[in-house]
Design a protein around this motif. Structure first.
Motif, PDB file in Angstrom:
ATOM      1  N   ARG A  77       6.952  49.454  71.120  1.00  0.00           N
ATOM      2  CA  ARG A  77       8.294  48.864  71.069  1.00  0.00           C
ATOM      3  C   ARG A  77       8.957  48.926  72.438  1.00  0.00           C
ATOM      4  O   ARG A  77       9.642  47.974  72.850  1.00  0.00           O
ATOM      5  N   GLN A 112      10.189  45.566  74.229  1.00  0.00           N
ATOM      6  CA  GLN A 112      11.636  45.366  74.284  1.00  0.00           C
ATOM      7  C   GLN A 112      12.205  45.458  75.693  1.00  0.00           C
ATOM      8  O   GLN A 112      13.169  44.762  76.012  1.00  0.00           O
ATOM      9  N   ILE A 172      10.328  41.321  68.802  1.00  0.00           N
ATOM     10  CA  ILE A 172      10.801  42.562  68.180  1.00  0.00           C
ATOM     11  C   ILE A 172      12.032  42.295  67.320  1.00  0.00           C
ATOM     12  O   ILE A 172      12.161  42.791  66.191  1.00  0.00           O
ATOM     13  N   PRO A 220       5.388  47.186  65.274  1.00  0.00           N
ATOM     14  CA  PRO A 220       4.843  47.200  66.642  1.00  0.00           C
ATOM     15  C   PRO A 220       3.922  48.382  66.920  1.00  0.00           C
ATOM     16  O   PRO A 220       2.896  48.234  67.582  1.00  0.00           O
TER      17      PRO A 220
END
Length: 1347
Positions: free
Chosen positions: A736, A740, A1030, A1051
């Motif tokens: 993640r 991100q 995401i 993820p």
């Protein structure tokens, strides 16, 4: 009817209170009509072209067509279908909406009520058109919800109704559509061609939306009062025909009549027979019930009229259209009493058609619902019996018509139980006429014979081969048909000279202006040519920092024989002496090389030390320097050491940052830089990494909280104190975190083996495929994002042709003349070649000018000009020299203007070609079409060769093939795709809240609807950034808590991410594809409501602002500067607005008052300007002395002094500004470099070029603030001025129109759409956005910020 008079006469009870609002609403719409943009309403991307048509507007528009004759239902339906076919043919996807309340507007026109109902039935049962009839009115909640769910591209509405009241209904629909942010297209004035449909569009601007919101309560009240008034008119409209019977009573009577017919004809029937029988029987029954006045028709006369109606239907059932079209045109009208009964009959038809659903599954054929009434045929029958027939047998009906007529009348007799309607014959039992008498009741033109329709006979081997057996099914006229000779025009003259001047006939090429005589040897002309070439090279060099390549024509070199003369010479030399000299030289060179290496090593050490110190003081600025060094360094070992140095610095900075007390949140940008260094080390230098490096990387990962990743790299690493490690952890999973926060830094798969054909960089796989295409003389369709490297293939192709010979020509076709100059300058800068006298390297040809067209090797032109050359018979020798044609931005093939030229050129060129684009929607289809064209030419060449051989002219054949370069040509067309863009694009919506500018992230999926996903899937160019993937996953998991695949697509658990230290861009793309496929499966599995919630949650909050856009625009620019999102291009759609916005931003900077002293670094820049000014002033004094000494050079030197004065003035203005970032949007460092290091050479030159232009003074003033504008109305020197300074960084804010998006090289960080427009369609949006070459953000300004 004049829309301005739509409020006149609205003095009716119930409407008086709203008369002022009706006038206000009408005035608003009238004021918007002159502003309506006339443009194409349907474009390339069909999935975005869903729109809605108001059914009543469609009806009114077709009724108002000049050729339409009232009472001809079939002609009306033909007009409707032509209207809809135009929309469908251009790729439109639409729904037709009939509001229930809109029916009330026809109570004063009863003859239109059954026509409207028949239209609905026809569209529902005989077409594939989506028809919506469930909405009560345009202000209903259901209609509002429909618009929100489907969000139509626009709504087609009529600007005028058949009455004032209907016009008001249309006005309410327009106002409501604007309030829902839906543009309105006027239903009248449509024009279409092969590619496009053009109409007038009234945009949903901020002012229109505000009107709807501010008057919401008044709109609801006025609409209700209008509908109530229309309902009251229904009562008054029914009373003359049905007296005490009400609407519901008539609906019941109609249902009862249909049930009786269903019992009488249980086997079913067609709509024409059903409507005839039921409407006649219902009319007779109702007429029998009401009180018959003395001046009305008697019951027996009404029976006669119904018999005529039944006979008319019998004729419609059997007469072919060709005979009905030849029927006489009766010009006399119905008498008043006949017309009154006819209206009553139309009311009955409407009641019958409205209740057909009560028949259930009864076999009712609705195929001919479009042909229910033919008034001219009915008048012909009535006219015959009133004025021509004296005895019944004179009308020979024929068995079929007679049988059908008797069947119809007998059915009417069965349905009318109240009284006896009489027998079938005689048709007329009374003598009272139904038609009024005139002197001439028959229109003579109707007696003429209809012309034959068909194709004129002709024969041609080419046409016969192309058409095949298609002609056998088409009507062919006979050669002696009278219509055939009338189509042949007089033979045109074959003369080659003008009759009055005796000069050769010229073409468009000769008429286009040429600045100079290209063959002239005059010194002044040659001097002018040299200056023009210098300017082109300067322009090209300013756009890209690439060194010029010298091209040498390849010639076959004879191999030297080692046993020949050269060998003898070598034998006679004295090797000992030469060896000594060489040794001395080698020693000297070796010493100099060692010295240079020592100096380079010292410089490298100093640079690395400075970078290390910079990272200690300021990590981010130090990292920037480190990145610059890595870009310039060639040694992998050195790069590896620098990366390790950067990782160590980042790790230390992270520990210090986390140890700081009072930290509420951690600065993850440090962690991002740390992971970026780890990615680079593991992916790019795996062979250099040793165990200690792995241990250190694992330690860094452990400190970030990625324990599993650390253990996978070094299982021996001890965990240590959990509490201590938690202090440094980022508390986010590694997958993640990378998606991100590191989306822009994810590594892409790149090849590491160099290609000997390319020296500047290592090409990717698809780029090597391009080079192979050119090397093999193949054709290709190349689809790749901007800045991906597809244009390099064009220059590689040019270089190949230039090296082959001095005769070959490459034609580069640009989409617009604005791009021609830039490409020509780039070519002049990239290549130089010594050519024979009379030949040049590059030429240009547009509609405005031509230069070195026929004597160049690289021609830059536009499609329409290349067509002139290609089709000119006397220029075919030049055409034979063409070796390659490059089509840039080929998606212009589907543009509104000039599309035919692109298509024609692609078909008729014989040489190989390259087709380039970044926005082709279906490249496979285009490639297949181009391949079929090439196969045609392959077959044609083969036939031509066989023909020559059969005629024993094989030599001539080979010469032909060699001259046209067909001998080695490949007929293959390859598709080369690159789907991965170097930079991710993020979308934002700008809004004004609390007197400040805010940017809300706009997820691309929020622009979709469930219908779009279900029908078309996700658009191929709708790409998500890793961060947006995401966001999509989180939203899906939130909407459906029991989602079965939530764990699988998490993820941290996704198969391509689990325990993976380096997540690549391709992995993120696979994850995105899985999410899209899963969301599509939700729809397929019936989870439509959940998908709608997902799309709604991804949408930003509703935005609203009453701020004036002109006032807030400078704040938007300032906000982008604060966010480090400059340079930026701001797109507007009006030349005047472009200049005004640039001026407003400049005024904003001028009003800023500096509260603190300028930065100390600014003083050094000012000192640099002082030094340059001092040198310039000295040169100026020297030139003045030269003028006095040498009067002959006075004029030239004075001109130089004048230009120098402009430059001095510009520098002095910059000095006054002190080059503080608060006063200019220019890149201060770039400005300082230009002034001090480059001595202002670029500035000096570009200022000189715009000195005498119309906008030169304004552009210079704006440039001092780092601002510029660019539109089609500017002189080309002015546009070059802006383009050059923008690339240099001296201008970083540019207001522009769509012409800048045609391929102009101006890389930027942000693209802002500062206005909405009918011209901002899907294609133009994509075209503008993709040219933000270096951009990672594009910003759209919402419509509610417009003026």
């Amino acid at each position: 009817m004049d829309l301005a008079g739509s409020v006149v006469g609205v003095r009716i009870a119930g409407l008086k209170d709203h008369e002022g609002f009706f006038r206000k609403m009408t005035t608003l719409i009238l004021n918007e009509m002159p502003k309506a943009g006339y443009s194409s309403i349907l474009n390339d991307f069909v999935e975005s072209n869903f729109f809605v048509i108001d059914g009543d507007s469609l009806l009114v528009t077709c009724l108002c067509v000049k050729s339409f004759k009232w009472g001809q239902n079939l002609h009306f339906f033909y007009l409707v279908e032509c209207y809809l076919v135009d929309l469908m043919r251009n790729g439109g996807q639409f729904a037709v909406v009939f509001f229930k309340d809109a029916e009330y507007a026809y109570f004063d026109f009863p003859e239109l009520l059954p026509l409207r109902t028949a239209l609905i039935l026809h569209l529902q049962h005989n077409t594939n058109v989506d028809v919506q009839t469930e909405f009560s009115g345009c202000l209903s909640q259901d209609w509002k919800l429909y618009l929100e769910q489907h969000y139509p591209y626009f709504l087609i509405v009529s600007e005028e109704g058949l009455s004032d009241l209907q016009t008001h209904l249309f006005n309410f629909l327009i106002i409501h559509s604007w309030g829902m942010k839906v543009n309105v297209v006027l239903s009248s004035g449509h024009e279409s061609d092969t590619f496009r449909l053009y109409a007038h569009t009234m945009e949903s601007t901020d002012r229109n939306q505000s009107f709807s919101k501010e008057n919401e309560a008044v709109i609801q009240s006025a609409y209700k009062s209008l509908i109530q008034h229309l309902e009251e008119r229904r009562i008054s409209a029914l009373a003359p025909h049905f007296e005490h019977l009400k609407w519901n009573d008539m609906m019941k009577e109609a249902c009862q009549t249909l049930f009786l017919l269903q019992c009488l004809w249980p086997e079913g029937s067609d709509i024409q027979r059903v409507l005839c029988v039921t409407s006649c029987s219902l009319s007779l029954r109702m007429y029998h019930r009401i009180l018959v006045h003395s001046n009305c028709l008697s019951l027996q006369e009404v029976e006669d009229f119904c018999r005529l109606c039944c006979l008319c239907v019998a004729f419609q059932l059997h007469l072919p259209l060709s005979q009905r079209a030849c029927s006489r045109v009766i010009t006399c009208s119905w008498l008043w009493d006949s017309d009154s009964f006819l209206k009553m009959n139309k009311w009955c038809e409407h009641f019958i058609l409205s209740n057909l659903n009560v028949l259930g599954c009864w076999n009712l054929n609705l195929n001919h619902v479009s042909d229910l009434y033919d008034e001219q045929l009915l008048k012909n029958i009535a006219f015959y019996y009133e004025f021509e027939s004296t005895q019944e047998p004179h009308l020979n009906l024929g068995d079929s018509i007679r049988r059908d007529y008797e069947h119809l009348w007998n059915a009417v007799s069965h349905l009318v139980k109240e009284f006896d309607v009489g027998k079938c014959f005689p048709l007329r039992t009374t003598r009272r006429p139904f038609l009024g008498q005139k002197k001439s009741v028959i229109q003579e033109i109707s007696l003429e014979k209809m012309p034959s329709v068909g194709f004129i006979p002709m024969t041609s081997s080419v046409i016969d081969e192309f058409v095949g057996d298609m002609m056998k099914d088409l009507p062919i006229l006979k050669s002696d048909d009278p219509i055939v000779p009338s189509q042949f025009k007089e033979k045109t003259s074959d003369e080659l000279l003008h009759w009055h001047a005796q000069r050769l006939l010229s073409d468009d090429y000769d008429r286009i202006k040429c600045h100079i005589d290209e063959q002239s040897r005059d010194p002044h002309v040659l001097d002018f040519l040299k200056k023009s070439q210098d300017n082109q090279q300067f322009y090209g060099k300013s756009l890209e920092s690439i060194s010029t390549k010298v091209i040498v024509t390849q010639t076959t070199q004879p191999k030297e024989d080692s046993s020949g003369a050269s060998g003898k010479i070598l034998q006679n030399t004295k090797p000992s002496k030469i060896t000594k000299k060489k040794k001395k030289k080698k020693k000297k060179k070796k010493k100099s090389f060692l010295k240079e290496d020592q100096n380079k090593d010292q410089q490298k050490d100093d640079l690395l030390f400075s970078i290390e110190e910079e990272m200690k003081m300021n990590l981010h600025s130090g990292i920037r320097k480190l990145e610059e060094y890595l870009t310039s360094c060639a040694s992998n070992s050195v790069k590896f050491g620098v990366e390790i140095l950067g990782l160590i610095a980042c790790f230390k900075a992270w520990k210090e940052h986390c140890q700081g007390e009072g930290k509420i949140s951690k600065d993850l940008s440090i962690a991002v830089q740390m992971m970026k260094r780890i990615h680079s080390l593991l992916e790019r230098y795996p062979e250099i990494l040793e165990a200690e490096h792995h241990q250190y990387i694992a330690k860094c990962l452990k400190y970030l909280g990625f324990n599993d990743l650390a253990n996978s790299l070094d299982p021996t690493l001890m965990i240590g104190d959990d509490k201590k490690k938690k202090k440094y952890s980022i508390d986010i999973g590694p997958a993640r975190f990378q998606l991100q926060y590191m989306g822009h830094y994810l590594i892409r798969d790149e090849r590491k083996n160099p290609d000997p054909r390319i020296q500047d960089f290592i090409p990717n796989t698809w780029q090597r495929e391009l080079l192979d295409v050119v090397d093999k003389n193949e054709s290709a369709v190349i689809v790749a994002p901007v800045s991906a490297g597809k244009t390099y293939a064009s220059y590689y192709c040019m270089e190949k042709v230039l090296r082959e010979s001095d005769d070959g020509v490459v034609v580069y076709i640009a989409p617009a003349k604005s791009l021609v100059g830039q490409v020509a300058a780039t070519v002049e800068n990239r290549f130089t070649k010594a050519l024979p006298a009379g030949r040049t390297l590059c030429g240009a040809f547009t509609r405005d000018y031509r230069h070195n067209v026929l004597n160049c090797q690289v021609l830059i032109t536009v499609p329409e000009c290349f067509e002139i050359l290609l089709l000119a018979p006397h220029r075919q020798k030049w055409v034979e020299r063409i070796r390659y044609v490059i089509f840039d931005e080929v998606h212009y093939l589907c543009r509104e203007v000039g599309a035919k030229f692109w298509e024609l050129l692609l078909v008729i060129i014989r040489c190989p070609f390259l087709v380039l684009s970044a926005t082709i929607n279906n490249p496979t289809l285009l490639t297949e079409w181009l391949q079929s064209v090439k196969q045609y030419w392959k077959q044609a060449d083969k036939i031509m060769e066989e023909k020559f051989i059969s005629e024993k002219q094989a030599d001539k054949c080979l010469n032909f093939l060699r001259d046209n370069s067909y001998k080695n040509q490949s007929y293959e067309v390859r598709l080369v795709l690159c789907e991965e863009r170097d930079n991710d694009l993020e979308k934002h919506i700008c809004s004004v809240k609390h007197d400040d500018v805010y940017f809300d992230h706009f997820h691309p999926c929020a622009a979709l609807t469930t219908d779009t996903i279900e029908k078309y899937g996700f658009p191929p160019d709708l790409i998500l950034t890793p961060q947006e993937s995401i966001q999509l996953y989180d939203t899906m998991a939130h909407v459906w808590e029991a989602w079965p695949r939530a764990q699988e697509l998490c993820p941290e658990e996704f198969i391509l991410f689990k325990n993976k230290i380096v997540i690549k861009k391709l992995d993120a793309r696979k994850y995105e594809e899985n999410l899209k496929a899963e969301l599509t499966n939700w729809i397929k599995n019936g989870k439509v409501k959940k998908v709608k919630r997902v799309l709604k949650n991804l949408s930003p909050d509703s935005l609203s602002s009453s701020e004036d856009m002109v006032k807030m625009f400078p704040l938007l620019v300032e906000k982008l500067r604060q966010m480090d999102k400059l340079p930026a291009i701001f797109f507007l759609f009006n030349n005047g607005d472009v200049e005004k916005r640039a001026g407003s931003v400049c005024s904003f900077l001028e009003k800023i008052e500096t509260k603190s002293h300028p930065h100390t670094e600014c003083h050094s820049y000012v000192f640099g300007i002082d030094e340059v000014l001092e040198k310039v002033v000295k040169m100026e004094k020297t030139q003045k002395r030269c003028i006095k000494k040498n009067p002959k050079r006075a004029e030239k030197l004075e001109r130089k002094l004048m230009y120098r004065a402009e430059y001095i003035n510009f520098l002095e203005n910059l000095k006054i500004l002190e080059i503080s970032e608060d006063h200019t949007y220019a890149d201060v460092k770039a400005l300082h470099t230009e002034i001090t290091r480059d001595k202002g050479s670029t500035l000096d030159r570009v200022l000189k070029r715009v000195r005498l232009t119309r906008n030169g003074k304004e552009l210079k003033a704006l440039a001092q603030r780092g601002i510029g504008y660019h539109h089609s109305g500017m002189y080309f020197k002015e546009k070059e001025f802006v383009e050059i300074l923008f690339v240099k960084g001296l201008i970083r804010v540019v207001m522009a129109t769509g012409t800048l998006a045609s391929g102009i090289h101006m890389p930027c960080k942000s693209v802002v759409f500062a206005q909405d427009s009918v011209y901002l369609d899907a294609l133009n949006y994509r075209q503008a956005v993709i040219f933000s070459c270096g951009g990672i953000m594009e910003t759209m300004i919402t419509e509610n910020l417009q003026t």
